[in-house]
Design a protein around this motif. Structure first.
Motif, short mmCIF file in Angstrom:
data_model
loop_
_atom_site.label_atom_id
_atom_site.label_comp_id
_atom_site.label_asym_id
_atom_site.label_seq_id
_atom_site.Cartn_x
_atom_site.Cartn_y
_atom_site.Cartn_z
N ASP A 149 0.63 -1.05 0.51
CA ASP A 149 0.23 0.18 -0.16
C ASP A 149 1.05 1.29 0.06
OD1 ASP A 149 -2.75 1.15 -0.03
OD2 ASP A 149 -2.66 1.55 1.89
N GLY A 150 1.29 1.56 -1.29
CA GLY A 150 1.56 2.82 -1.16
C GLY A 150 3.41 3.18 -1.33
N SER A 152 4.68 4.99 -4.46
CA SER A 152 4.32 4.80 -5.29
C SER A 152 2.85 5.64 -6.02
CB SER A 152 2.61 3.70 -5.46
OG SER A 152 3.61 2.70 -4.45
N ALA A 153 3.33 6.61 -4.96
CA ALA A 153 2.03 8.10 -5.92
C ALA A 153 2.77 9.03 -6.19
CB ALA A 153 1.33 8.67 -4.53
N ASP A 154 4.49 9.00 -6.30
CA ASP A 154 5.56 10.47 -6.63
C ASP A 154 6.58 9.72 -6.70
OD1 ASP A 154 7.45 12.06 -6.93
OD2 ASP A 154 6.80 13.08 -4.78
N THR A 155 6.77 8.96 -7.63
CA THR A 155 8.00 7.91 -7.58
C THR A 155 9.89 9.31 -8.03
OG1 THR A 155 7.72 8.13 -9.60
CG2 THR A 155 6.94 6.64 -9.58
N THR A 156 8.98 10.09 -7.37
CA THR A 156 10.64 11.02 -7.35
C THR A 156 11.26 10.43 -5.97
OG1 THR A 156 9.78 12.47 -6.20
CG2 THR A 156 10.44 13.04 -9.02
N ARG A 157 10.03 10.19 -5.01
CA ARG A 157 10.56 9.61 -3.71
C ARG A 157 10.90 8.00 -3.89
NH1 ARG A 157 8.45 12.86 0.37
NH2 ARG A 157 7.23 14.65 -0.18
N GLU A 158 12.50 8.35 -2.67
CA GLU A 158 13.18 7.30 -3.79
C GLU A 158 14.33 7.09 -2.01
OE1 GLU A 158 14.85 4.51 -6.75
OE2 GLU A 158 15.80 5.97 -6.29
N VAL A 159 14.71 5.77 -1.13
CA VAL A 159 15.41 6.10 -0.98
C VAL A 159 16.10 4.25 -1.40
CG1 VAL A 159 14.92 7.06 1.18
CG2 VAL A 159 13.48 4.56 0.95
N GLY A 191 1.81 11.00 7.03
CA GLY A 191 2.12 12.09 6.31
C GLY A 191 3.00 12.17 4.99
N ARG A 192 3.06 10.84 4.70
CA ARG A 192 3.09 10.43 3.10
C ARG A 192 5.27 11.47 2.92
NH1 ARG A 192 0.76 9.13 -0.39
NH2 ARG A 192 -1.40 8.04 -0.10
N GLN A 193 6.01 10.86 3.68
CA GLN A 193 7.38 10.60 4.00
C GLN A 193 8.59 10.05 4.35
OE1 GLN A 193 8.52 13.97 6.08
NE2 GLN A 193 7.35 13.93 7.99
N PHE A 194 9.35 9.22 4.26
CA PHE A 194 10.38 8.31 4.54
C PHE A 194 11.36 8.60 5.11
CE2 PHE A 194 10.05 6.71 -0.17
CZ PHE A 194 9.24 5.42 0.08
N SER A 195 10.77 7.57 6.53
CA SER A 195 12.29 7.91 7.66
C SER A 195 13.30 6.27 7.70
CB SER A 195 11.61 8.69 9.03
OG SER A 195 11.06 7.50 9.24
N VAL A 196 14.67 6.55 6.95
CA VAL A 196 15.76 6.11 7.37
C VAL A 196 16.58 5.87 8.45
CG1 VAL A 196 17.67 4.60 6.41
CG2 VAL A 196 16.07 6.07 5.03
N THR A 197 16.42 4.22 9.16
CA THR A 197 16.61 4.49 10.36
C THR A 197 17.46 2.51 10.94
OG1 THR A 197 14.59 3.38 11.24
CG2 THR A 197 14.94 5.73 12.24
N LYS A 198 18.67 2.93 11.57
CA LYS A 198 18.95 1.02 11.86
C LYS A 198 17.89 0.91 12.60
CE LYS A 198 23.42 0.08 13.77
NZ LYS A 198 22.91 -1.58 14.68
N ALA A 199 18.14 -0.81 12.08
CA ALA A 199 16.84 -1.91 12.61
C ALA A 199 17.48 -2.70 13.07
CB ALA A 199 16.70 -2.38 11.32
N ASN A 200 17.34 -3.68 14.04
CA ASN A 200 17.30 -4.71 14.81
C ASN A 200 16.96 -6.29 13.78
OD1 ASN A 200 17.46 -6.68 16.59
ND2 ASN A 200 17.63 -4.90 18.06
N LEU A 201 17.87 -6.42 13.88
CA LEU A 201 17.76 -7.23 12.41
C LEU A 201 17.03 -8.24 12.77
CD1 LEU A 201 20.74 -7.21 9.90
CD2 LEU A 201 18.20 -6.37 9.56
N GLU A 202 17.69 -8.88 14.36
CA GLU A 202 17.20 -10.27 14.95
C GLU A 202 15.24 -9.22 15.67
OE1 GLU A 202 18.13 -11.77 19.06
OE2 GLU A 202 19.99 -11.27 17.56
N HIS A 203 15.23 -8.63 16.05
CA HIS A 203 13.89 -8.11 16.38
C HIS A 203 12.84 -7.93 15.20
CE1 HIS A 203 15.15 -6.29 19.70
NE2 HIS A 203 15.62 -7.95 20.15
#
Lengths: 399, 188
Positions: free
Chosen positions: A246-247, A282-289, A303-315
């Motif tokens: 979705d989105g 999907s709505a705005d293909t210029t928004r890409e990370v 809010g229609r925006q991305f945020s990139v953070t460090k993940a806890n892979l195990e969780h």
């Protein structure tokens, strides 16, 4: 080889798993003492001596390629046979024979293990349902024994998974005018894994849906997901693998990653384990990370925006190994996960619920009660289970 | 494979069903190539031998009595093909020596090689089916690593290693259950 050696294989295997009774240990010991060679064999296997070398060699081998080579050779002999007979016949007949041959081959080829049972129809209580391209629904949890064929798929009943096989059907490279789509739906408390026709593996969490073509075409490999899934995508540089949620679109070449996209969560989260992925709105293909391993992208659906953070892979992948792992997680997020697995609804009788964060490490086969007991013990919450509804309040708060 | 699946597999193999041959490749190709490499050393030769054997099975009308006897047939055929190849090659003396040693192995030594191959074949197959984290832990277990070492190597906690080990053992035991039934049947 002597058939009783299969008994020894079994004993050694279970020895490795530390699963032998005292008598069996003795049985194995007596056998080992029978000769020096036996003892040497036993020691070799227990130390996994040839394992690294074996891994190295196996990585260089490709059984599927070898099989394709074999098929090309044997298929060749079939063509010759067909030609020999066809030469005696007239041209229209020849065309007919060829047509039949191709059709028959396509039909019969991918059968691996055929069961006489017809697949059971979907029932309400089925936790996993397969929807075929013609809309027919098949309940998967009741296929308990044997493998059942459904079109090009094999349902591995005992392992609880679905395997789509393409090698025989002229493979994925064929051009189709229309892709035949299947869909797997997991209900509350359901969990399923499947192998797509390109060899990619997908684990589907509870209350999720995955729609995918039975065979991928020549271009992009596109699947649609609602809910949560973990992907291990087979590498194919010429055909990017795309997960539509979705989105958001997640585009990869060959990696492993987790996508969580439940309608009741505030964001769609893609967590990357290995390789590289592109996540696009999907709505705005210029928004890409672009994510690197160990990172996660949250797409805020409001809010229609991305945020990139460090993940806890195990969780992020704990669910897949049958675990709930929470680390300083907001109470609502935790309870949503519990709701999806145990099929209950939480009703909050709490002030300031945003202030509660929970930690925990649970097996999914634990009972709901025992998990709630732990929360009561650690954070002082009180739970009252009433049918499918669980009321939460704080012992300390006055009603 | 459980006994029922084994019978179906053998039936389809006898009927020259392509699906059964696909199974044959997926289940035995790697193990047999590795087994052959114990004799001929070169990977390409080993691969040719296995491919050639599977072609022979495709073309022959032989019916195998059971899945186990078919498995034994596979290993024995590969071994014989390897030894023939070595014999026919213009080889140095030390190579011939090696061939002679292999040829005079007692029946049991050969059985043990096949058993080793079978254990690894089943084990690697079963491990391949485990969830990734669990698989990583288990591969180290098989190398004889201790929990603490595994935790350090994989940069995870010792508790996680224990947990994953338990999960893996449970899954493998389930698979083993099937093997066990088969084993029971063969005890005279």
């Amino acid at each position: 080889m002597d058939k009783k050696n299969y008994r020894i294989i079994d004993l050694v295997w279970r020895f490795l798993l530390d699963d032998l009774s005292a008598e069996e240990r003795e049985e194995l010991r007596v056998w080992r003492e029978g000769s020096e060679e036996r003892e040497a064999f036993f020691q070799r296997v227990c130390r996994g001596e040839s394992l690294p070398d074996r891994r190295k060699v196996f990585r260089e081998l490709n059984a599927l390629e070898a099989y394709k080579k074999f098929r090309n050779k044997t298929r060749g002999s079939w063509i010759n046979t067909v030609w020999r007979y066809a030469a005696i016949l007239t041209i229209p007949l020849l065309a007919g024979v060829m047509w039949m041959w191709f059709h028959e081959d396509k039909q019969a080829e991918p059968r691996v293990v055929v069961s006489a049972d017809t697949p059971p129809r979907a029932k309400v209580e089925d936790k996993v349902i397969l929807v075929l391209s013609d809309g027919k629904k098949v309940g998967m949890t009741h296929i308990a024994r044997d493998s059942v064929r459904l079109g090009t798929a094999t349902v591995m009943g005992q392992e609880g998974r679905l395997v789509y096989d393409s090698a025989g059907v002229g493979a994925d490279t064929a051009e189709f005018t229309r892709l035949e789509m299947n869909k797997v739906i997991t209900a509350t408390g359901g969990f399923y894994s499947l192998v797509l026709s390109d060899g990619s593996r997908v684990w589907l969490n509870s209350e999720s849906e995955l729609e995918f073509p039975v065979l991928f075409g020549q271009g992009e490999r596109v699947v649609r997901l609602a809910g949560e899934a973990f992907f291990e995508v087979s590498k194919d540089a010429s055909r990017p693998f795309i997960v539509e949620t979705d989105g958001m679109r997640t585009r990869v070449l060959g990696t492993s990653f987790n996508i969580k996209s439940y309608a009741d969560e505030p964001c769609v989260r893609t967590t990357l384990f290995t390789g590289k992925v592109h996540v696009v709105s999907s709505a705005d293909t210029t928004r890409e990370v672009v994510l690197l391993p160990g990172q996660q992208a949250d797409w805020d659906t409001q809010g229609r925006q991305f945020s990139v953070t460090k993940a806890n892979l195990e969780h992020a992948r704990a669910w897949k190994d049958g675990l709930f792992v929470f680390h300083k997680e907001n109470i609502e997020m935790v309870m949503r996960q519990i709701e999806r697995w145990y099929g209950v609804k939480f009703v909050y009788q709490l002030e300031h619920r945003e202030r509660y964060t929970l930690n925990g490490y649970f097996n999914k086969d634990e009972s709901l009660q025992s998990i709630l007991d732990i929360f009561t013990f650690t954070v002082g919450l009180e739970f009252k289970i009433d049918g499918n509804v669980v009321y939460i309040k704080n012992k300390m708060e006055q009603p | 494979m459980n006994p029922e699946e084994e019978r179906t597999f053998m039936k389809q193999l006898h009927e020259k069903h392509p699906g059964a041959f696909r199974e044959l490749f997926m289940n035995f190709y790697n193990a047999l190539v590795y087994f052959a490499m114990g004799y001929v050393k070169e990977k390409e030769q080993a691969e040719d031998i296995v491919q050639e054997l599977f072609m022979q099975i495709w073309e022959s009308k032989t019916k195998y009595v059971s899945y186990t006897s078919f498995k034994t047939f596979l290993y024995t055929s590969v071994r014989n093909a390897c030894i023939n190849l070595l014999k026919h090659k213009e080889v140095e003396e030390k190579y011939m020596q090696y061939v002679r040693e292999r040829e005079t192995e007692t029946g049991e030594a050969e059985d043990l090689r096949v058993m080793e191959e079978e254990i690894y074949r089943l084990l690697l197959h079963a491990i391949g089916e485990l969830p990734p984290r669990c698989r990583e832990v288990f591969e180290q277990v098989l190398l004889g690593k201790k929990n603490e070492e595994i935790a350090e190597n994989l940069k995870i906690s010792a508790l996680t290693v224990k947990k994953q080990r338990n999960i893996g053992t449970q899954i493998l035991k389930k698979k083993l259950g099937k093997l066990y039934e088969i084993a029971i049947v063969f005890i005279p």
